[in-house]
Design a protein around this motif. Structure first.
Motif, PDB file in Angstrom:
ATOM      1  N   GLY A 213       0.791  -1.225   0.000  1.00  0.00           N
ATOM      2  CA  GLY A 213       0.000   0.000   0.000  1.00  0.00           C
ATOM      3  C   GLY A 213       0.818   1.267   0.000  1.00  0.00           C
ATOM      4  N   SER A 214       2.122   1.174  -0.249  1.00  0.00           N
ATOM      5  CA  SER A 214       2.992   2.356  -0.154  1.00  0.00           C
ATOM      6  C   SER A 214       2.689   3.379  -1.240  1.00  0.00           C
ATOM      7  N   ASP A 215       2.779   4.669  -0.843  1.00  0.00           N
ATOM      8  CA  ASP A 215       2.828   5.714  -1.851  1.00  0.00           C
ATOM      9  C   ASP A 215       4.291   6.000  -2.158  1.00  0.00           C
ATOM     10  N   LEU A 216       4.531   6.910  -3.101  1.00  0.00           N
ATOM     11  CA  LEU A 216       5.897   7.211  -3.536  1.00  0.00           C
ATOM     12  C   LEU A 216       6.282   8.608  -3.090  1.00  0.00           C
ATOM     13  N   ASP A 217       7.382   8.713  -2.335  1.00  0.00           N
ATOM     14  CA  ASP A 217       7.952  10.012  -1.969  1.00  0.00           C
ATOM     15  C   ASP A 217       8.945  10.401  -3.055  1.00  0.00           C
ATOM     16  N   LEU A 218       8.686  11.522  -3.737  1.00  0.00           N
ATOM     17  CA  LEU A 218       9.522  11.950  -4.854  1.00  0.00           C
ATOM     18  C   LEU A 218       9.949  13.396  -4.695  1.00  0.00           C
TER      19      LEU A 218
ATOM     20  N   THR B  75       4.097  -5.535   6.523  1.00  0.00           N
ATOM     21  CA  THR B  75       3.946  -5.904   5.117  1.00  0.00           C
ATOM     22  C   THR B  75       2.760  -6.834   4.906  1.00  0.00           C
ATOM     23  N   THR B  76       2.596  -7.815   5.782  1.00  0.00           N
ATOM     24  CA  THR B  76       1.451  -8.712   5.638  1.00  0.00           C
ATOM     25  C   THR B  76       0.146  -7.967   5.880  1.00  0.00           C
ATOM     26  N   ALA B  77       0.124  -7.079   6.867  1.00  0.00           N
ATOM     27  CA  ALA B  77      -1.103  -6.333   7.144  1.00  0.00           C
ATOM     28  C   ALA B  77      -1.474  -5.425   5.982  1.00  0.00           C
ATOM     29  N   ARG B  78      -0.492  -4.791   5.359  1.00  0.00           N
ATOM     30  CA  ARG B  78      -0.784  -3.912   4.226  1.00  0.00           C
ATOM     31  C   ARG B  78      -1.236  -4.715   3.004  1.00  0.00           C
ATOM     32  N   LEU B  79      -0.690  -5.914   2.817  1.00  0.00           N
ATOM     33  CA  LEU B  79      -1.171  -6.766   1.729  1.00  0.00           C
ATOM     34  C   LEU B  79      -2.642  -7.119   1.934  1.00  0.00           C
ATOM     35  N   LEU B  80      -3.012  -7.296   3.201  1.00  0.00           N
ATOM     36  CA  LEU B  80      -4.400  -7.621   3.527  1.00  0.00           C
ATOM     37  C   LEU B  80      -5.269  -6.378   3.644  1.00  0.00           C
ATOM     38  N   GLU B  81      -4.678  -5.214   3.336  1.00  0.00           N
ATOM     39  CA  GLU B  81      -5.381  -3.930   3.406  1.00  0.00           C
ATOM     40  C   GLU B  81      -5.918  -3.676   4.814  1.00  0.00           C
ATOM     41  N   MET B  82      -5.026  -3.902   5.803  1.00  0.00           N
ATOM     42  CA  MET B  82      -5.372  -3.660   7.202  1.00  0.00           C
ATOM     43  C   MET B  82      -4.344  -2.708   7.810  1.00  0.00           C
ATOM     44  N   PRO B  83      -4.567  -1.405   7.709  1.00  0.00           N
ATOM     45  CA  PRO B  83      -3.598  -0.457   8.257  1.00  0.00           C
ATOM     46  C   PRO B  83      -3.500  -0.524   9.779  1.00  0.00           C
ATOM     47  N   ASP B  84      -4.545  -0.989  10.410  1.00  0.00           N
ATOM     48  CA  ASP B  84      -4.542  -1.085  11.879  1.00  0.00           C
ATOM     49  C   ASP B  84      -4.955  -2.503  12.260  1.00  0.00           C
ATOM     50  N   PRO B  85      -4.055  -3.478  12.153  1.00  0.00           N
ATOM     51  CA  PRO B  85      -4.440  -4.882  12.332  1.00  0.00           C
ATOM     52  C   PRO B  85      -4.819  -5.216  13.771  1.00  0.00           C
ATOM     53  N   ASP B  86      -5.984  -5.783  13.929  1.00  0.00           N
ATOM     54  CA  ASP B  86      -6.465  -6.208  15.243  1.00  0.00           C
ATOM     55  C   ASP B  86      -6.792  -7.696  15.143  1.00  0.00           C
ATOM     56  N   PRO B  87      -6.025  -8.558  15.817  1.00  0.00           N
ATOM     57  CA  PRO B  87      -6.243 -10.004  15.662  1.00  0.00           C
ATOM     58  C   PRO B  87      -7.629 -10.464  16.088  1.00  0.00           C
ATOM     59  N   ASP B  88      -8.270  -9.707  16.954  1.00  0.00           N
ATOM     60  CA  ASP B  88      -9.593 -10.120  17.418  1.00  0.00           C
ATOM     61  C   ASP B  88     -10.692  -9.806  16.418  1.00  0.00           C
ATOM     62  N   ARG B  89     -10.396  -8.924  15.446  1.00  0.00           N
ATOM     63  CA  ARG B  89     -11.442  -8.518  14.510  1.00  0.00           C
ATOM     64  C   ARG B  89     -11.181  -8.977  13.078  1.00  0.00           C
ATOM     65  N   MET B  90     -10.059  -9.604  12.823  1.00  0.00           N
ATOM     66  CA  MET B  90      -9.759 -10.006  11.441  1.00  0.00           C
ATOM     67  C   MET B  90     -10.196 -11.442  11.185  1.00  0.00           C
ATOM     68  N   ALA B  91     -10.339 -11.776   9.888  1.00  0.00           N
ATOM     69  CA  ALA B  91     -10.729 -13.125   9.498  1.00  0.00           C
ATOM     70  C   ALA B  91      -9.673 -14.128   9.946  1.00  0.00           C
ATOM     71  N   GLU B  92     -10.118 -15.339  10.173  1.00  0.00           N
ATOM     72  CA  GLU B  92      -9.214 -16.373  10.673  1.00  0.00           C
ATOM     73  C   GLU B  92      -8.069 -16.630   9.705  1.00  0.00           C
ATOM     74  N   GLY B  93      -8.385 -16.624   8.399  1.00  0.00           N
ATOM     75  CA  GLY B  93      -7.340 -16.853   7.415  1.00  0.00           C
ATOM     76  C   GLY B  93      -6.301 -15.752   7.415  1.00  0.00           C
ATOM     77  N   ALA B  94      -6.751 -14.501   7.559  1.00  0.00           N
ATOM     78  CA  ALA B  94      -5.814 -13.375   7.601  1.00  0.00           C
ATOM     79  C   ALA B  94      -4.921 -13.465   8.833  1.00  0.00           C
ATOM     80  N   ARG B  95      -5.529 -13.779   9.958  1.00  0.00           N
ATOM     81  CA  ARG B  95      -4.749 -13.906  11.197  1.00  0.00           C
ATOM     82  C   ARG B  95      -3.716 -15.022  11.057  1.00  0.00           C
ATOM     83  N   GLY B  96      -4.130 -16.131  10.440  1.00  0.00           N
ATOM     84  CA  GLY B  96      -3.208 -17.240  10.244  1.00  0.00           C
ATOM     85  C   GLY B  96      -2.053 -16.870   9.324  1.00  0.00           C
ATOM     86  N   PHE B  97      -2.321 -16.070   8.298  1.00  0.00           N
ATOM     87  CA  PHE B  97      -1.268 -15.634   7.368  1.00  0.00           C
ATOM     88  C   PHE B  97      -0.215 -14.803   8.098  1.00  0.00           C
ATOM     89  N   ILE B  98      -0.644 -13.848   8.924  1.00  0.00           N
ATOM     90  CA  ILE B  98       0.310 -13.007   9.660  1.00  0.00           C
ATOM     91  C   ILE B  98       1.107 -13.854  10.635  1.00  0.00           C
TER      92      ILE B  98
END
Length: 924
Positions: A664-669, A868-891
């Motif tokens: 999800g990075s932007d570019l600093d130029l 990096t894993t959280a941004r791939l999952l489009e979760m800027p503020d990852p909360d393990p209690d609120r994310m899908a089980e598969g996403a939590r397992g990936f992280i």
């Protein structure tokens, strides 16, 4: 080598009397090796015996020449023929080439490709000469407004396109020729176009007569003009503009397939090539077009139903072209795959069937052994087709219905045993059917898993979605749904995965194409299920950008990462295929999304880790900026002239400069320029140098950020330039150096530790890098550096408390560690850009001890994995209690933790230790 020296095979005479008559006609001086060939040809083919009767004198001489020179020797004298003499001269040429090619084919002197090339060369010359002689007559009569004798070589803008086998250079022995006649309306302004059209219609009709009328000398080629757009209502010659409009609006899959083989063969060849270039988007779709499989399958079934070719293979009256296991099966098999992928891969756009098969094998679309077998079967079938047509010069592909005629055909093919010939022929037909049928026949719907009541409610709601509104979309989806549901049922939490897939399906604007893609390649179903089981956000992204799935089966999706130079070349080549600036920018977006998606999928599936993913995202962004820069500069220069002075450079700052980005990075130029004292540009609309570079910078930012049909490339942040938002978007290098030496704050010097020149003037780039290194060595010496950084850190932490799985912000978290790493680089005067290298520079300079450097690097590595894993999952503020089980397992898998509490504890421990180290470091 003459003809007889190259003989490799011979037909056997079926009719001994005819064989003897053919031999008599050739005279007593016939070389001995040719005797069985003449006997076999005349004894099997009344048509060849008749040609020998007519052309025996010429043939005797031709058989003593080099076979590679004969065709040209027949065609070249035609150039001197008048319009009045041309029809009979062409008929004589046809007799001679048909006779020689027939014997060269029967004797194995020429390959299949050489035989069909000779027949096609005659057709090309006949069409071209007929058109030009007839257009010359129209010009002489004043019927083509504004045209003179100088326009005869281009046929006054008329072009004839060879279609089908003629376009591919594959004309069969007794083929008709499929032609489309067009004219370039841009040569006839206003009402002149109507008068010109009437003249070209006359030319087309007369040309067809010259070629196909039967006289005492025979005929040249049967001519078919029905492949033109909307043939039932349009005249035999139409304007290119009318044809282009037709294909853009109502062109069908079979017409796309026909244009794979299209080739200008007569008249204004350059105009014909221009027209074909305009049709490339129609013929060659940019996205993988698996829906074409269904179209081709339906077309095959319609042909079979109409011609009555269904049912088991019975040799009597079997059609070698259209019947089961016939030539058309191989052609459809090849052309459909070309249509699927040829829009993405120009190497697949071969007009010939054998060449197309070879290209498909080279690019991994067909197994090499299948290609070799189909090629051999195709050549065998074409030779059988030629024998059928040689017998009586009939345009037929039907096998005989009587035992006697089967005996004739077997002898013509060199078989003394008819039953052995029949057995081999049938086995080859069945083998073609076996190799091609599985590709075309849609799979049967399989039963899926048992669904819970809640799951059934979700699935029943799918019928309301846009992707399933068409009957065809529903039909294909019905076949793939069981596989999808079965795969989703294997997820760690099937209900969550089903809901995520529901989000994907609901966002699809249409379904036929992607459902066809699923049916043809079940790997994609597995991938979609993995994504749905891991990230609902990515599923929704895919529904809006489903075209990126093309890349998964595009041949190189799982190949090693190519690196920056190859990426730059690939993107530059992709943009170069487009005709205008806007399309190049949009092409860049499609290209970038595919590579970006590739990195994400590789990371999601564990093929690469977070650090390799970060490197790939950064290299991709660098390649985009580098490849896009000259395109933007060229477009800007077209309006305002070349860059004043030496030029400009683009600097990557922040994570881009350090070479590590996330999904999800932007570019600093930053843009720096050197106008060399040149005050104004020299283009059509000249600009002052300062304004020029400011607007050029804005053009680059727009090229990167503008929302187009394929989305945007990146968000761009230019706040790291001198004076931030208040400063000019482009800065003169002299002003930049003065600002950095005299006015810049410590945080701006810290930012410069990660600056890297990406694109632009090489000499200026080298000067920028030399200045960066000198400045760091100079500005890191002051006692105020740590105090400035401590003050900056306190203000950052006041608003970013951190905690939990938050990786970026907070005490001892990623930004905090990166801040102290940059401080180490600045104080040490070290040019390192990546945080780990900057920490090692601090160790070498005695700013950190070994334990401190190791603790900070260990914390940074874990934090980067989470980020990096959280941004791939489009979760800027990852909360393990609120994310899908598969996403939590990936992280957790990425970070090597068994459960969420373990990862939280490690993050807290490492961040606390890092916080203490940083606090102590800045207080020294």
């Amino acid at each position: 080598m003459d003809f007889s020296a190259r003989l490799t095979r011979c037909p056997l005479p079926y009719d001994p009397a005819a064989a003897a008559e053919g031999l008599r006609l050739m005279g007593d001086d016939l070389p001995a090796p040719l005797v069985p060939l003449i006997e076999g040809a005349a004894g099997c083919s009344p048509y060849l015996k008749d040609l020998i009767t007519r052309e025996a004198g010429w043939l005797s001489q031709a058989l003593r020449r080099d076979p590679s020179l004969v065709t040209q020797g027949v065609l070249d004298p035609l150039e001197d023929c008048s319009l009045a003499d041309l029809p009979e001269a062409l008929r004589q040429a046809k007799r001679r080439i048909a006779l020689y090619a027939g014997l060269a084919d029967l004797g194995g002197v020429w390959s299949l490709e050489e035989v069909t090339a000779a027949l096609t060369a005659l057709a090309d010359r006949a069409v071209d000469l007929s058109v030009k002689r007839l257009v010359a007559e129209e010009i002489r009569r004043g019927k083509l407004p504004g045209q003179t004798v100088d326009d005869i070589p281009t046929a006054a803008g008329m072009v004839v396109l060879a279609m089908g086998k003629m376009g591919a250079g594959e004309l069969n022995y007794s083929s008709d020729i499929d032609l489309i006649c067009l004219f370039d309306e841009t040569r006839y302004p206003g009402s002149d176009a109507q008068e010109a059209r009437a003249a070209f219609i006359r030319v087309t009709r007369k040309m067809a007569g010259i070629l196909s009328d039967v006289t005492s000398g025979g005929y040249v080629f049967r001519t078919d003009l029905r492949l033109r757009p909307d043939a039932s209502v349009t005249p035999v010659c139409i304007s290119m503009a009318a044809a282009e409009q037709y294909y853009e609006s109502v062109g069908r899959t079979w017409e796309r397939a026909a244009y794979i083989k299209a080739r200008p063969c007569g008249g204004d060849l350059e105009a014909g090539q221009r027209f074909l270039r305009t049709l490339r988007p129609f013929v060659w779709r940019r996205h993988l077009d698996f829906a074409a499989i269904q179209d081709a399958h339906d077309m095959r079934l319609r042909i079979r139903d109409h011609k009555g070719y269904n049912g088991p293979v019975v040799l009597e009256d079997h059609n070698m072209k259209l019947g089961i296991g016939g030539i058309r099966e191989i052609e459809f098999f090849t052309q459909t795959r070309q249509l699927i992928a040829g829009g993405r891969d120009p190497d697949l756009r071969d007009r010939t069937t054998v060449g197309g098969l070879r290209a498909l094998a080279t690019r991994g679309w067909i197994a090499a052994d299948v290609t070799a077998e189909l090629t051999a079967l195709y050549r065998h079938h074409r030779e059988i087709e030629h024998r059928l047509q040689m017998v009586r010069d009939q345009q037929t592909q039907r096998l005989p219905t009587s035992a006697e005629e089967f005996d004739r055909l077997a002898r013509f093919c060199g078989f003394a045993d008819t039953e052995a010939f029949r057995a081999e022929l049938k086995s080859k037909l069945l083998r073609v059917a076996e190799l091609t049928e599985s590709f075309f026949a849609p799979g049967e719907a399989r039963s899926g898993p048992e669904l819970s009541e809640a799951a059934r409610d979700i699935v029943e709601g799918w019928s309301r979605y846009p992707a399933l509104r068409s009957a065809r979309g529903r039909e294909i989806f019905t076949r793939v749904r069981p596989r999808i549901l079965s795969r989703l049922a294997q997820a760690a939490n099937p209900d969550e995965a089903l809901l995520a897939f529901d989000g994907f399906l609901s966002g699809l604007p249409a379904g036929v194409q992607i459902f066809s893609l699923f049916e043809a390649n079940e790997t994609l179903i597995d991938l979609i299920a993995d994504i749905a089981a891991t990230s609902p956000e990515l599923s929704r992204y895919l529904s809006r950008n489903s075209a990126v799935l093309d890349a998964v089966i595009g041949g190189s999706f799982f190949a090693p990462w190519p690196g920056v130079p190859e990426l730059i070349f690939s993107l530059s080549e992709a943009m170069a295929q487009e005709s205008d600036y806007e399309r190049r920018l949009d092409r860049a977006r499609a290209w970038m999304k595919e590579w970006h998606f590739r990195t994400g999928v590789h990371h999601l599936r564990g093929l690469i880790d977070a650090f390799e993913a970060g490197k790939q995202y950064a290299e991709l962004a660098e390649a985009v900026v580098v490849a896009l820069w000259p395109v933007v500069v060229a477009e800007f220069a077209r309006k305002h002239g070349p860059e004043p002075g030496p030029g400009a450079v683009v600097l990557g700052m922040g994570s881009l400069g350090a070479g590590r980005l996330n999904a999800g990075s932007d570019l600093d130029l930053i843009m720096l320029y050197d106008d060399g004292g040149v005050e104004m540009s020299s283009g059509p609309r000249p600009l002052g140098a300062r304004v020029y570079y400011a607007r050029l910078t804005q053009a680059l930012v727009t090229a990167l950020t503008a929302q187009m049909s394929n989305g945007r490339l990146y968000e761009v942040d230019m706040r790291l330039r001198p004076s931030g938002r208040a400063g000019p978007v482009a800065t003169a290098f002299s002003a930049f150096t003065a600002y950095q030496r005299e006015e810049a704050w410590t945080w701006e010097h810290l930012a410069l530790t990660r600056a890297r020149v990406l694109a632009g003037n090489r000499a200026l780039g080298e000067a920028v890098e030399a200045f960066r290194r000198d400045l760091l060595a100079l500005k890191g010496r002051g006692d105020h550096v740590r105090a400035d950084v401590a003050d900056m850190r306190a203000r950052l932490l006041q608003h970013k408390p951190g905690g939990g799985w938050e990786a970026k912000s907070g005490p001892g978290r990623m930004m905090d560690i990166e801040l102290v790493a940059q401080t180490c680089a600045l104080i040490a005067g070290d040019p390192a850009r990546r945080a780990e290298a900057q920490l090692r520079a601090g160790l070498r300079a005695g700013l950190l001890n070994k334990e401190e450097e190791g603790s900070l690097a260990t914390a940074l590595r874990l934090l980067w994995r989470v980020q990096t894993t959280a941004r791939l999952l489009e979760m800027p503020d990852p909360d393990p209690d609120r994310m899908a089980e598969g996403a939590r397992g990936f992280i957790l898998r990425e970070c090597g933790a068994a459960e969420a509490a373990e990862l939280a504890a490690r993050l807290t421990e490492l961040s606390s230790r890092a916080d203490a180290i940083i606090t102590a470091f800045l207080a020294r």
